[in-house]
Design a protein around this motif. Structure first.
Motif, PDB file in Angstrom:
ATOM      1  N   LEU A 159       0.805  -1.221   0.000  1.00 55.61           N
ATOM      2  CA  LEU A 159       0.000   0.000   0.000  1.00 55.61           C
ATOM      3  C   LEU A 159       0.837   1.270   0.000  1.00 55.61           C
ATOM      4  N   GLY A 160       2.121   1.150   0.325  1.00 51.43           N
ATOM      5  CA  GLY A 160       2.970   2.329   0.435  1.00 51.43           C
ATOM      6  C   GLY A 160       2.996   2.857   1.858  1.00 51.43           C
ATOM      7  N   VAL A 190      10.871   2.858   2.199  1.00 50.90           N
ATOM      8  CA  VAL A 190      12.043   2.282   1.527  1.00 50.90           C
ATOM      9  C   VAL A 190      11.637   1.661   0.192  1.00 50.90           C
ATOM     10  N   ARG A 191      10.446   1.091   0.138  1.00 46.13           N
ATOM     11  CA  ARG A 191       9.960   0.513  -1.116  1.00 46.13           C
ATOM     12  C   ARG A 191       9.851   1.571  -2.195  1.00 46.13           C
ATOM     13  N   GLY A 192       9.375   2.759  -1.826  1.00 48.14           N
ATOM     14  CA  GLY A 192       9.272   3.858  -2.776  1.00 48.14           C
ATOM     15  C   GLY A 192       8.244   3.588  -3.866  1.00 48.14           C
ATOM     16  N   ARG A 193       8.418   4.289  -4.962  1.00 49.45           N
ATOM     17  CA  ARG A 193       7.494   4.148  -6.097  1.00 49.45           C
ATOM     18  C   ARG A 193       8.153   3.318  -7.194  1.00 49.45           C
ATOM     19  N   GLY A 194       7.355   2.964  -8.156  1.00 51.29           N
ATOM     20  CA  GLY A 194       7.885   2.192  -9.273  1.00 51.29           C
ATOM     21  C   GLY A 194       7.715   0.707  -9.052  1.00 51.29           C
ATOM     22  N   PRO A 195       8.213  -0.082  -9.993  1.00 49.30           N
ATOM     23  CA  PRO A 195       8.059  -1.534  -9.891  1.00 49.30           C
ATOM     24  C   PRO A 195       8.771  -2.077  -8.658  1.00 49.30           C
ATOM     25  N   LEU A 196       8.150  -3.055  -8.034  1.00 48.69           N
ATOM     26  CA  LEU A 196       8.722  -3.657  -6.831  1.00 48.69           C
ATOM     27  C   LEU A 196       9.586  -4.849  -7.226  1.00 48.69           C
ATOM     28  N   THR A 197      10.893  -4.645  -7.206  1.00 50.63           N
ATOM     29  CA  THR A 197      11.822  -5.738  -7.476  1.00 50.63           C
ATOM     30  C   THR A 197      12.023  -6.536  -6.191  1.00 50.63           C
ATOM     31  N   LEU A 198      12.520  -7.740  -6.331  1.00 53.68           N
ATOM     32  CA  LEU A 198      12.746  -8.580  -5.159  1.00 53.68           C
ATOM     33  C   LEU A 198      13.779  -7.936  -4.234  1.00 53.68           C
ATOM     34  N   ARG A 199      14.838  -7.379  -4.794  1.00 56.79           N
ATOM     35  CA  ARG A 199      15.868  -6.744  -3.970  1.00 56.79           C
ATOM     36  C   ARG A 199      15.282  -5.579  -3.176  1.00 56.79           C
ATOM     37  N   ARG A 200      14.498  -4.748  -3.848  1.00 60.65           N
ATOM     38  CA  ARG A 200      13.891  -3.604  -3.166  1.00 60.65           C
ATOM     39  C   ARG A 200      12.915  -4.084  -2.089  1.00 60.65           C
ATOM     40  N   ALA A 201      12.156  -5.138  -2.386  1.00 60.47           N
ATOM     41  CA  ALA A 201      11.193  -5.676  -1.415  1.00 60.47           C
ATOM     42  C   ALA A 201      11.905  -6.218  -0.178  1.00 60.47           C
ATOM     43  N   MET A 224       3.080 -10.635  -5.755  1.00 57.85           N
ATOM     44  CA  MET A 224       1.763  -9.996  -5.842  1.00 57.85           C
ATOM     45  C   MET A 224       1.832  -8.719  -6.667  1.00 57.85           C
ATOM     46  N   GLY A 225       2.933  -7.974  -6.535  1.00 58.07           N
ATOM     47  CA  GLY A 225       3.102  -6.763  -7.326  1.00 58.07           C
ATOM     48  C   GLY A 225       3.095  -7.063  -8.814  1.00 58.07           C
ATOM     49  N   LYS A 226       3.773  -8.136  -9.221  1.00 58.78           N
ATOM     50  CA  LYS A 226       3.774  -8.546 -10.628  1.00 58.78           C
ATOM     51  C   LYS A 226       2.374  -8.956 -11.070  1.00 58.78           C
ATOM     52  N   TRP A 227       1.678  -9.704 -10.229  1.00 59.80           N
ATOM     53  CA  TRP A 227       0.339 -10.173 -10.571  1.00 59.80           C
ATOM     54  C   TRP A 227      -0.618  -8.986 -10.698  1.00 59.80           C
TER      55      TRP A 227
END
Length: 195
Positions: A59-60, A112-123, A184-187
């Motif tokens: 959710l951010g 820390v997640r920020g905006r944009g696509p959620l990569t595994l490293r960022r997650a 879930m972000g990808k889905w």
């Protein structure tokens, strides 16, 4: 012919409604995860840290923290949503710092997640930030209640036994939450057509 401002207002209202529904879902998940617990003296093992981190990841920072804040407010009003009940007197419980820490965890994970696509490293990094935020609030609160309110001895042993020993479990579960959030972000991106 509809005004373009009317369409924008409708889209804004739909977006707000969806956000409120997502927050409500995480409030329910926080309540349910409080009751899925392994009872151990002083600090029962629950899965709320993971749900709070997921709220921040999905959710951010703003909306994730809002969902956890609603959960905390409900408990302080007296609804039995905390693992040991509810009510304002709960602030004197050893575990209440972790409840406050859930909001910090959601905020930190979302920030820390920020905006944009959620990569595994960022997650994973964001989940680690949420995990640390929870313990940075929970452990000092526990120590204050133990020492100043309960006036008990053996503070360092109590911190070790009732706090630090739980860290590996929460760390592993937060890492799993990161993997789940990334999937879930990808889905969700696929379902909404944002590939």
């Amino acid at each position: 012919m509809p005004d373009i401002n009317d369409k924008n207002l409708i889209n804004t209202n739909r977006g707000m409604t969806a956000r409120i529904a997502e927050c409500a879902l995480f409030v329910v998940l926080m309540i349910v995860s409080a009751y899925i617990r392994i009872p151990i003296p002083y600090v029962p093992i629950t899965f709320q840290t993971v749900v709070a981190v997921l709220a921040g990841l999905l959710l951010g920072a703003k909306w994730g923290t809002a969902s956890v804040a609603v959960y905390i407010f409900m408990g302080l009003l007296g609804l039995p949503v905390f693992s040991g009940g509810g009510g304002f007197a709960y602030v004197l419980q050893l575990t209440f710092g972790y409840i406050l820490g859930f909001a910090a965890a959601a905020f930190a994970a979302g920030a820390v997640r920020g905006r944009g696509p959620l990569t595994l490293r960022r997650a994973v990094v964001a989940a680690l930030a949420g995990f640390l935020a929870n313990y940075l609030v929970g452990v000092p609160y526990f120590a204050c209640i133990w020492h100043f309110y309960m006036k008990m001895d053996g503070l360092w042993q109590a911190i070790l036994v009732n706090n630090i020993l739980y860290m590996p479990k929460d760390l592993i579960l937060c890492a799993l939450a990161a993997v789940l959030a990334e999937r879930m972000g990808k889905w969700l991106a696929f379902r909404s057509g944002r590939r």
